[in-house]
Design an enzyme around this catalytic site. Structure first.
Site, mmCIF file in Angstrom:
data_model
loop_
_atom_site.group_PDB
_atom_site.id
_atom_site.type_symbol
_atom_site.label_atom_id
_atom_site.label_comp_id
_atom_site.label_asym_id
_atom_site.label_seq_id
_atom_site.Cartn_x
_atom_site.Cartn_y
_atom_site.Cartn_z
ATOM 1 C CB ILE A 137 -31.240 -20.160 -14.383
ATOM 2 C CG1 ILE A 137 -31.429 -20.853 -13.022
ATOM 3 C CG2 ILE A 137 -31.066 -21.178 -15.507
ATOM 4 C CD1 ILE A 137 -30.249 -21.640 -12.517
ATOM 5 C CE LYS A 138 -24.709 -15.932 -18.713
ATOM 6 N NZ LYS A 138 -23.261 -15.735 -18.951
ATOM 7 C CB ILE A 139 -32.529 -18.311 -20.350
ATOM 8 C CG1 ILE A 139 -32.834 -19.266 -19.191
ATOM 9 C CG2 ILE A 139 -33.340 -18.683 -21.585
ATOM 10 C CD1 ILE A 139 -34.288 -19.256 -18.748
#
Length: 367
Positions: A137-139
């Site tokens: 998951i890209k944050i």
């Protein structure tokens, strides 16, 4: 495999593709790049999905199945389906590399970049929706994103930290990662299965700094054109080596199976035609690196890249370049702060286009 992509891989760089679409998956293109060009992972972002979802046709069948759903739901269904299917393609690589590679990233809604709790909540939702152990998951590495990164990792969720431009922010990202892994350990998660990369953006730094150097106009300034981005990234690698070697918390976590958070070079397509089209690959080769490339850059590397180690022994020179920029009145922190703000704004603009294109698709298939 091509000689250059194999050499790049052999020298420690995991080659990931910075692109994904339904047509790339269904045509066999992704499998071909895995088989022939050493591709071992994929990154996506709002701009990539804007390009994919603007195509009329590839997503119509799924849109028809979804019916007259709201556009936010439709976008999440379309994008997570692509990412889930891509993770399945990479599953064998993931298992062979103990889930170091074979990763596919999907980003939280960029409109949440400055909202910690909302980012954390959506990261958990996306992880559950994709439901694959080799997803990430890209944050974004905004100040508000940092605690969300820690909280997400603490739940055992793998994270790709994106939009890192400065050494100062990168150090904060490493600290957020180590704290998140420490909390994950305390929460009873198996640390061997948690992966993370820190996406450090490269070419955009040269685009911004070169404009300032051109405005300066001196011979000294001209001599520095095309050097800031690589120097900045090499110093990020120096920081990576230092932090994971010296942080007392890390040795204890590594003994429990934790993996280092690898630097990932992003924004590696060459913007200036005067520079080599492999510049941001060939000049940044070292162990424990990921380089995510647009297909054009990957093809250039495969055709005429070098792939030899190119970071070791460059730290003194890199510090000197950054110091010379400061002497010329170029404040790199001002540059990277603006790049972060511009990066978030660009992704929000892309996401707005995604919503508009998918709404048009919903209307079209339900007409």
């Amino acid at each position: 495999m091509t000689e250059a992509t194999q050499r790049t891989s052999d020298n420690g760089v995991s080659i990931w593709l910075d692109d994904l679409s339904r047509s790339r998956i269904e045509s066999g293109s992704l499998q071909d790049l895995i088989a022939n060009k050493n591709v071992v992972g994929v990154t996506t972002n709002p701009s990539i999905f804007q390009k994919a979802l603007s195509q009329v046709g590839p997503y119509d069948a799924q849109l028809k199945e979804l019916g007259k759903v709201d556009v936010e739901t439709a976008v999440r269904e379309l994008t997570t389906t692509d990412v889930r299917n891509a993770t399945d393609i990479f599953r064998e690589i993931a298992e062979k590399t103990d889930f170091v590679d074979g990763r596919v990233s999907i980003e939280v809604d960029p409109r949440l970049a400055h909202e910690t709790e909302a980012t954390e909540k959506q990261a958990e939702e996306l992880w559950a929706k994709v439901d694959r152990p080799n997803a990430m998951i890209k944050i974004p590495a905004t100040l508000e994103g940092l605690p969300a990164i820690t909280a997400t990792l603490a739940k055992g969720i793998s994270v790709n930290v994106t939009l890192i431009f400065s050494l100062e922010r990168y150090e904060q990202v490493i600290d957020a990662y180590i704290e998140g892994i420490a909390q994950a350990a305390a929460n009873g998660h198996d640390l061997k299965h948690i992966g993370s990369v820190a996406s450090f953006f490269v070419s955009r730094v040269d685009t911004a700094v070169d404009k300032l150097l051109e405005a300066n106009g001196s011979d000294e300034a001209k001599a520095l054109e095309g050097k800031a981005a690589v120097a900045n990234a090499r110093l990020a690698y120096e920081l990576f080596e230092k932090k994971f070697a010296e942080d007392p918390r890390w040795a204890e976590l590594a003994a429990k199976g934790a993996k280092v958070q690898r630097p990932l070079w992003a924004s590696t397509g060459t913007k200036n035609p005067a520079y080599s089209d492999c510049k941001y690959v060939d000049e940044l080769v070292a162990k424990h690196i990921v380089n995510t490339m647009p297909e054009k850059t990957l093809n250039a590397l495969a055709d005429h890249g070098n792939g030899a180690p190119s970071i070791e022994g460059t730290y003194e020179e890199s510090h000197a370049i950054i110091n010379k920029l400061a002497e010329l009145g170029i404040n790199l922190k001002d540059v990277t702060d603006k790049l972060e703000a511009d990066g978030v704004a660009a992704f929000i603009k892309s996401w707005d286009s995604v919503l508009a294109d998918v709404q048009a698709g919903i209307d079209r298939v339900n007409a």
